[in-house]
Write a protein that holds these residues in place. Structure first.
Motif, PDB file in Angstrom:
ATOM      1  N   ARG A  67     111.330  62.005  26.702  1.00 33.62           N
ATOM      2  CA  ARG A  67     112.567  61.245  26.829  1.00 33.62           C
ATOM      3  C   ARG A  67     113.147  61.372  28.219  1.00 33.62           C
ATOM      4  N   TYR A  68     113.947  60.386  28.590  1.00 37.80           N
ATOM      5  CA  TYR A  68     114.660  60.458  29.845  1.00 37.80           C
ATOM      6  C   TYR A  68     115.797  61.471  29.760  1.00 37.80           C
ATOM      7  N   PRO A  69     116.066  62.171  30.860  1.00 42.34           N
ATOM      8  CA  PRO A  69     117.187  63.105  30.823  1.00 42.34           C
ATOM      9  C   PRO A  69     118.543  62.419  30.756  1.00 42.34           C
ATOM     10  N   ASN A  70     118.650  61.222  31.320  1.00 42.53           N
ATOM     11  CA  ASN A  70     120.007  60.706  31.523  1.00 42.53           C
ATOM     12  C   ASN A  70     120.422  59.654  30.511  1.00 42.53           C
ATOM     13  N   GLN A  93     118.340  73.128  34.495  1.00 42.83           N
ATOM     14  CA  GLN A  93     119.257  74.261  34.410  1.00 42.83           C
ATOM     15  C   GLN A  93     118.787  75.159  33.268  1.00 42.83           C
ATOM     16  N   ILE A  94     118.304  76.337  33.625  1.00 44.40           N
ATOM     17  CA  ILE A  94     117.791  77.238  32.600  1.00 44.40           C
ATOM     18  C   ILE A  94     118.919  78.126  32.098  1.00 44.40           C
ATOM     19  N   VAL A  95     119.074  78.185  30.779  1.00 45.35           N
ATOM     20  CA  VAL A  95     120.174  78.951  30.185  1.00 45.35           C
ATOM     21  C   VAL A  95     119.655  80.205  29.499  1.00 45.35           C
ATOM     22  N   ASN A  96     118.513  80.094  28.869  1.00 48.77           N
ATOM     23  CA  ASN A  96     118.025  81.223  28.088  1.00 48.77           C
ATOM     24  C   ASN A  96     116.497  81.305  28.170  1.00 48.77           C
ATOM     25  N   VAL A  97     116.012  82.500  28.551  1.00 48.84           N
ATOM     26  CA  VAL A  97     114.569  82.706  28.654  1.00 48.84           C
ATOM     27  C   VAL A  97     114.169  83.879  27.769  1.00 48.84           C
ATOM     28  N   ASP A  98     113.181  83.639  26.961  1.00 49.45           N
ATOM     29  CA  ASP A  98     112.643  84.711  26.126  1.00 49.45           C
ATOM     30  C   ASP A  98     111.455  85.315  26.863  1.00 49.45           C
ATOM     31  N   TYR A  99     111.411  86.638  26.904  1.00 44.58           N
ATOM     32  CA  TYR A  99     110.406  87.281  27.748  1.00 44.58           C
ATOM     33  C   TYR A  99     109.626  88.303  26.949  1.00 44.58           C
ATOM     34  N   PRO A 100     108.757  87.801  26.052  1.00 44.41           N
ATOM     35  CA  PRO A 100     108.004  88.761  25.231  1.00 44.41           C
ATOM     36  C   PRO A 100     107.059  89.584  26.095  1.00 44.41           C
ATOM     37  N   LYS A 101     106.854  90.825  25.712  1.00 50.94           N
ATOM     38  CA  LYS A 101     105.961  91.695  26.480  1.00 50.94           C
ATOM     39  C   LYS A 101     104.539  91.145  26.491  1.00 50.94           C
ATOM     40  N   ARG A 102     103.859  91.334  27.600  1.00 48.71           N
ATOM     41  CA  ARG A 102     102.456  90.964  27.749  1.00 48.71           C
ATOM     42  C   ARG A 102     102.162  89.486  27.539  1.00 48.71           C
ATOM     43  N   SER A 103     103.158  88.627  27.633  1.00 50.52           N
ATOM     44  CA  SER A 103     102.854  87.205  27.571  1.00 50.52           C
ATOM     45  C   SER A 103     103.837  86.463  28.458  1.00 50.52           C
ATOM     46  N   ALA A 104     103.592  85.175  28.621  1.00 48.94           N
ATOM     47  CA  ALA A 104     104.379  84.393  29.569  1.00 48.94           C
ATOM     48  C   ALA A 104     105.811  84.212  29.086  1.00 48.94           C
ATOM     49  N   ALA A 105     106.711  84.090  30.023  1.00 53.85           N
ATOM     50  CA  ALA A 105     108.112  83.838  29.690  1.00 53.85           C
ATOM     51  C   ALA A 105     108.244  82.465  29.039  1.00 53.85           C
ATOM     52  N   VAL A 106     109.067  82.379  28.005  1.00 52.95           N
ATOM     53  CA  VAL A 106     109.312  81.116  27.327  1.00 52.95           C
ATOM     54  C   VAL A 106     110.764  80.717  27.554  1.00 52.95           C
ATOM     55  N   ILE A 107     110.960  79.533  28.087  1.00 53.85           N
ATOM     56  CA  ILE A 107     112.321  79.015  28.261  1.00 53.85           C
ATOM     57  C   ILE A 107     112.766  78.468  26.907  1.00 53.85           C
ATOM     58  N   LYS A 108     113.839  79.055  26.363  1.00 49.77           N
ATOM     59  CA  LYS A 108     114.287  78.688  25.020  1.00 49.77           C
ATOM     60  C   LYS A 108     115.469  77.711  25.045  1.00 49.77           C
ATOM     61  N   GLU A 109     116.183  77.678  26.157  1.00 46.39           N
ATOM     62  CA  GLU A 109     117.294  76.731  26.264  1.00 46.39           C
ATOM     63  C   GLU A 109     117.456  76.315  27.719  1.00 46.39           C
ATOM     64  N   ALA A 110     117.376  75.028  27.957  1.00 42.03           N
ATOM     65  CA  ALA A 110     117.526  74.509  29.315  1.00 42.03           C
ATOM     66  C   ALA A 110     117.978  73.066  29.219  1.00 42.03           C
ATOM     67  N   TYR A 111     118.564  72.584  30.320  1.00 40.97           N
ATOM     68  CA  TYR A 111     119.083  71.223  30.344  1.00 40.97           C
ATOM     69  C   TYR A 111     118.604  70.482  31.583  1.00 40.97           C
ATOM     70  N   PHE A 112     118.418  69.192  31.447  1.00 39.73           N
ATOM     71  CA  PHE A 112     118.066  68.372  32.600  1.00 39.73           C
ATOM     72  C   PHE A 112     119.280  68.256  33.517  1.00 39.73           C
ATOM     73  N   LYS A 113     119.028  68.413  34.811  1.00 41.05           N
ATOM     74  CA  LYS A 113     120.093  68.229  35.798  1.00 41.05           C
ATOM     75  C   LYS A 113     119.818  66.945  36.557  1.00 41.05           C
ATOM     76  N   GLN A 114     120.875  66.377  37.137  1.00 39.76           N
ATOM     77  CA  GLN A 114     120.659  65.196  37.970  1.00 39.76           C
ATOM     78  C   GLN A 114     120.075  65.633  39.309  1.00 39.76           C
TER      79      GLN A 114
END
Lengths: 211, 211
Positions: free
Chosen positions: A4-7, A68-89
């Motif tokens: 989807r488009y951000p705007n 705009q990243i708001v929340n990142v989950d960082y499980p041990k031994r695996s890649a960081a997962v962005i759990k909440e973020a928003y499109f910015k202009q």
């Protein structure tokens, strides 16, 4: 995944509505994917840029979407997962890079209109950015695709600015005929698919003859 | 929100450990924020770029982080929320733009080392990208901050390449003394905070005298 488009919901909804009318045979899900009408031109440009990069002609990349990243989950031994973020202009255009020692900066847009290119496809900050780049000696333009005509034009930023600056007092779109006259038609090729740097060569020649 | 680097738990953990030793008075939470040691140089550069933009000197922006979006929630009448996304490795450097008609491209890095700058701060794709940009006539460099010395140098990409290309056969870092000799020390100012384009002027003069 549904892209989807951000705007803006209204835009998306309006588009989906148009498509429902025009393409009654499509399913709802297909319509939404089809709604991302920027993809095809973007893919064509990305392929062409890849070719230009691999053949040492130019280094031009599409910029990532600003997020705009708001929340990142960082499980041990695996890649960081962005759990909440928003499109910015974005504060700039989508593409930039270097060609023949010149700074290249452009935006790519598609329209289904036949007779004109609506200026609502551009944002104020994109025009401001292109004006600033031109002041520093950069080369700026828009790659404009008329889907109905299956034609892609390189439109010099100066032509775009002329219509943009008068959009409240005069018309809110650039006539197709103006783009035919003042833009450069890009003919499809095998490689690169969109040889738009040929038109940039003409822009550079014009700049050199003026200076 | 706790900010974290996209690439690697071990690195973050090692850093936090160092800091616990060095800054025993800090709380755990402060340590983690402090761990994002790239921020300060990045903020200094962003502020300087903002000043350069507002005073019509140059148009240079930091590129957004490239992100792979997997899942977007699109509630009606509100902004799209990215619910699942991953950090991707960038294929270019962090900063680019236009100054005096020239294409400018650079990477910014900090080290706590005193005697040398570890080449592990750079990635292969960043070096490849800078080499490709230089082939097209762009101006490439690294802004290197020695936190221990509180010094920032502009290091021409050519010097970086020399050490990079020998990193397996010779040393894996650039000596501080080399950077002092072949780089340009950027003195802090009020505005712009980091007047690094003064050093770029010298690079352009060198290029012009060679051509």
């Amino acid at each position: 995944m549904i892209k989807r488009y951000p705007n803006g919901t209204p835009y998306q909804q309006k588009l989906a509505l148009d498509q429902t009318i025009k393409f009654k045979s499509k399913t709802a899900n297909e319509n939404v994917i089809y709604g991302n009408r920027g993809m095809s031109l973007e893919e064509e440009i990305n392929l062409s840029n890849k070719y230009y990069l691999e053949t040492n002609v130019a280094v031009i990349h599409k910029k990532p979407l600003p997020i705009q990243i708001v929340n990142v989950d960082y499980p041990k031994r695996s890649a960081a997962v962005i759990k909440e973020a928003y499109f910015k202009q974005a504060s700039t255009t989508d593409y930039n890079g270097v060609y023949r020692g010149r700074y290249i900066d452009f935006e790519a847009k598609e329209t289904r209109n036949r007779a004109s290119f609506p200026l609502s496809n551009f944002h104020d900050h994109q025009i401001k950015h292109m004006k600033a780049c031109i002041r520093q000696g950069g080369i700026c333009f828009a790659l404009v695709k008329f889907v109905a005509h299956q034609e892609i034009y390189l439109l010099p930023a100066t032509v775009l600015f002329t219509y943009w600056d008068r959009r409240f007092s005069e018309r809110k779109s650039i006539p197709y005929t103006t783009i035919q006259e003042q833009g450069f038609l890009i003919d499809y090729q095998i490689n690169p698919r969109l040889p738009y740097l040929q038109a940039v060569d003409l822009l550079i020649e014009n700049l050199n003859s003026v200076n």
